[in-house]
Motif scaffolding. Structure first.
Motif, PDB file in Angstrom:
ATOM      1  N   VAL A  44       0.849  -1.182   0.000  1.00  0.00           N
ATOM      2  CA  VAL A  44       0.000   0.000   0.000  1.00  0.00           C
ATOM      3  C   VAL A  44       0.892   1.241   0.000  1.00  0.00           C
ATOM      4  N   PHE A  45       0.535   2.204  -0.848  1.00  0.00           N
ATOM      5  CA  PHE A  45       1.205   3.495  -0.884  1.00  0.00           C
ATOM      6  C   PHE A  45       0.298   4.460  -0.143  1.00  0.00           C
ATOM      7  N   THR A  46       0.804   4.992   0.951  1.00  0.00           N
ATOM      8  CA  THR A  46      -0.033   5.759   1.855  1.00  0.00           C
ATOM      9  C   THR A  46       0.702   6.980   2.391  1.00  0.00           C
ATOM     10  N   ASP A  47       0.048   7.708   3.251  1.00  0.00           N
ATOM     11  CA  ASP A  47       0.584   8.929   3.843  1.00  0.00           C
ATOM     12  C   ASP A  47       1.715   8.619   4.826  1.00  0.00           C
ATOM     13  N   TYR A  50       1.425   7.196   8.684  1.00  0.00           N
ATOM     14  CA  TYR A  50       1.291   5.800   9.105  1.00  0.00           C
ATOM     15  C   TYR A  50       2.641   5.115   9.365  1.00  0.00           C
ATOM     16  N   ILE A  51       3.733   5.758   8.992  1.00  0.00           N
ATOM     17  CA  ILE A  51       5.060   5.143   9.121  1.00  0.00           C
ATOM     18  C   ILE A  51       5.354   4.680  10.548  1.00  0.00           C
ATOM     19  N   PRO A  52       5.165   5.518  11.582  1.00  0.00           N
ATOM     20  CA  PRO A  52       5.489   5.056  12.946  1.00  0.00           C
ATOM     21  C   PRO A  52       4.720   3.800  13.363  1.00  0.00           C
ATOM     22  N   TYR A  53       3.438   3.725  13.013  1.00  0.00           N
ATOM     23  CA  TYR A  53       2.629   2.561  13.372  1.00  0.00           C
ATOM     24  C   TYR A  53       3.210   1.298  12.745  1.00  0.00           C
ATOM     25  N   PHE A  54       3.466   1.343  11.440  1.00  0.00           N
ATOM     26  CA  PHE A  54       3.958   0.154  10.750  1.00  0.00           C
ATOM     27  C   PHE A  54       5.399  -0.183  11.118  1.00  0.00           C
ATOM     28  N   GLU A  55       6.237   0.831  11.372  1.00  0.00           N
ATOM     29  CA  GLU A  55       7.607   0.558  11.807  1.00  0.00           C
ATOM     30  C   GLU A  55       7.609  -0.124  13.174  1.00  0.00           C
ATOM     31  N   ASP A  56       6.729   0.325  14.073  1.00  0.00           N
ATOM     32  CA  ASP A  56       6.617  -0.296  15.397  1.00  0.00           C
ATOM     33  C   ASP A  56       6.145  -1.747  15.266  1.00  0.00           C
ATOM     34  N   THR A  82      -1.583 -10.466   8.965  1.00  0.00           N
ATOM     35  CA  THR A  82      -0.351 -10.066   8.296  1.00  0.00           C
ATOM     36  C   THR A  82       0.743  -9.656   9.274  1.00  0.00           C
ATOM     37  N   LYS A  83       1.944  -9.556   8.735  1.00  0.00           N
ATOM     38  CA  LYS A  83       3.089  -8.978   9.436  1.00  0.00           C
ATOM     39  C   LYS A  83       3.763  -8.020   8.462  1.00  0.00           C
ATOM     40  N   VAL A  84       4.358  -6.974   9.014  1.00  0.00           N
ATOM     41  CA  VAL A  84       5.014  -5.966   8.185  1.00  0.00           C
ATOM     42  C   VAL A  84       6.381  -6.475   7.750  1.00  0.00           C
ATOM     43  N   CYS A  85       6.622  -6.443   6.432  1.00  0.00           N
ATOM     44  CA  CYS A  85       7.921  -6.851   5.877  1.00  0.00           C
ATOM     45  C   CYS A  85       8.845  -5.660   5.734  1.00  0.00           C
ATOM     46  N   CYS A  86       8.276  -4.555   5.268  1.00  0.00           N
ATOM     47  CA  CYS A  86       9.112  -3.429   4.884  1.00  0.00           C
ATOM     48  C   CYS A  86       8.318  -2.129   4.935  1.00  0.00           C
ATOM     49  N   VAL A  87       8.965  -1.076   5.431  1.00  0.00           N
ATOM     50  CA  VAL A  87       8.386   0.269   5.430  1.00  0.00           C
ATOM     51  C   VAL A  87       9.412   1.182   4.770  1.00  0.00           C
ATOM     52  N   LYS A  88       9.015   1.817   3.683  1.00  0.00           N
ATOM     53  CA  LYS A  88       9.924   2.718   2.969  1.00  0.00           C
ATOM     54  C   LYS A  88       9.289   4.092   2.849  1.00  0.00           C
ATOM     55  N   LYS A  89      10.044   5.104   3.238  1.00  0.00           N
ATOM     56  CA  LYS A  89       9.581   6.478   3.088  1.00  0.00           C
ATOM     57  C   LYS A  89       9.995   6.962   1.705  1.00  0.00           C
ATOM     58  N   LEU A  90       9.018   7.348   0.901  1.00  0.00           N
ATOM     59  CA  LEU A  90       9.259   7.898  -0.419  1.00  0.00           C
ATOM     60  C   LEU A  90       9.042   9.409  -0.339  1.00  0.00           C
ATOM     61  N   LYS A  91       9.238  10.129  -1.446  1.00  0.00           N
ATOM     62  CA  LYS A  91       9.092  11.588  -1.412  1.00  0.00           C
ATOM     63  C   LYS A  91       7.733  12.033  -0.882  1.00  0.00           C
ATOM     64  N   LYS A  92       6.677  11.569  -1.532  1.00  0.00           N
ATOM     65  CA  LYS A  92       5.329  12.021  -1.168  1.00  0.00           C
ATOM     66  C   LYS A  92       4.527  11.002  -0.372  1.00  0.00           C
ATOM     67  N   ALA A  94       4.458   6.762   1.623  1.00  0.00           N
ATOM     68  CA  ALA A  94       5.185   5.649   2.239  1.00  0.00           C
ATOM     69  C   ALA A  94       4.732   4.378   1.541  1.00  0.00           C
ATOM     70  N   SER A  95       5.668   3.460   1.346  1.00  0.00           N
ATOM     71  CA  SER A  95       5.350   2.146   0.800  1.00  0.00           C
ATOM     72  C   SER A  95       5.396   1.161   1.963  1.00  0.00           C
ATOM     73  N   ILE A  96       4.288   0.500   2.205  1.00  0.00           N
ATOM     74  CA  ILE A  96       4.186  -0.491   3.282  1.00  0.00           C
ATOM     75  C   ILE A  96       3.963  -1.848   2.630  1.00  0.00           C
ATOM     76  N   LEU A  97       4.832  -2.811   2.953  1.00  0.00           N
ATOM     77  CA  LEU A  97       4.701  -4.154   2.411  1.00  0.00           C
ATOM     78  C   LEU A  97       4.380  -5.116   3.548  1.00  0.00           C
ATOM     79  N   LEU A  98       3.274  -5.832   3.389  1.00  0.00           N
ATOM     80  CA  LEU A  98       2.820  -6.803   4.381  1.00  0.00           C
ATOM     81  C   LEU A  98       2.806  -8.181   3.744  1.00  0.00           C
ATOM     82  N   THR A  99       3.021  -9.196   4.549  1.00  0.00           N
ATOM     83  CA  THR A  99       2.856 -10.570   4.086  1.00  0.00           C
ATOM     84  C   THR A  99       1.891 -11.253   5.044  1.00  0.00           C
ATOM     85  N   GLY A 100       1.034 -12.108   4.515  1.00  0.00           N
ATOM     86  CA  GLY A 100       0.077 -12.742   5.403  1.00  0.00           C
ATOM     87  C   GLY A 100      -0.742 -13.828   4.740  1.00  0.00           C
TER      88      GLY A 100
END
Length: 147
Positions: A44-47, A50-56, A82-92, A94-100
């Motif tokens: 999901v590409f999102t605002d 949400y980064i702190p939630y998914f990073e935690d 699901t579980k979070v695989c990866c959180v990447k901050k992009l310019k505009k 965030a890319s959140i990758l989940l596996t489940g």
């Protein structure tokens, strides 16, 4: 070789106890890896908010239940553990990758909707009219409380 199927992600919600939190999405996709473990990937590409939630969740290996609608808004939501695989901050964004894994292969959305409407006092023709409208518009319905 494993076949994979990719689908457009229309919406995503986080299930927290008996409430659903909408995730503001710019875009997203979901991949059925069709492996022997029943693995799905959700990106999901999102605002940035949400980064702190998914990073935690990632740092603590926390299981997250998400409810997603795939391909068309009219489709029944599907729930994934699901579980979070990866959180990447992009310019505009965030890319959140989940596996489940799919938590319930068959959706019981119509039953949940009917129960929700009855709990909110709808009866008779009014119940039927609300059900007909809401089965198309798919409003968010809180998940049943865990026992």
């Amino acid at each position: 070789m494993v076949d994979i199927k990719t689908f457009k992600l229309i919406s995503m919600q986080l299930a927290d106890d008996d409430a659903l939190l909408d995730i503001d999405m710019e875009d997203g996709l979901i991949i059925n890896k069709e492996d022997d473990k029943g693995t799905w990937l959700v990106e999901v590409f999102t605002d940035h908010k949400y980064i702190p939630y998914f990073e935690d969740a990632c740092a603590n290996d926390k299981e997250i239940i998400v409810q997603v609608v795939i391909t068309k808004r009219e489709n029944d939501p599907a729930s994934f553990s699901t579980k979070v695989c990866c959180v990447k901050k992009l310019k505009k964004h965030a890319s959140i990758l989940l596996t489940g894994k799919l938590t319930k292969p068959k959706s019981d959305y119509p039953e949940k909707l009917l129960e929700h409407l009855i709990d909110n006092g709808f009866t008779g023709d009014q119940l039927l009219a609300e059900f007909k409208q809401n089965i198309v518009t798919r409003p968010k319905i809180a998940l049943p409380k865990k026992v």
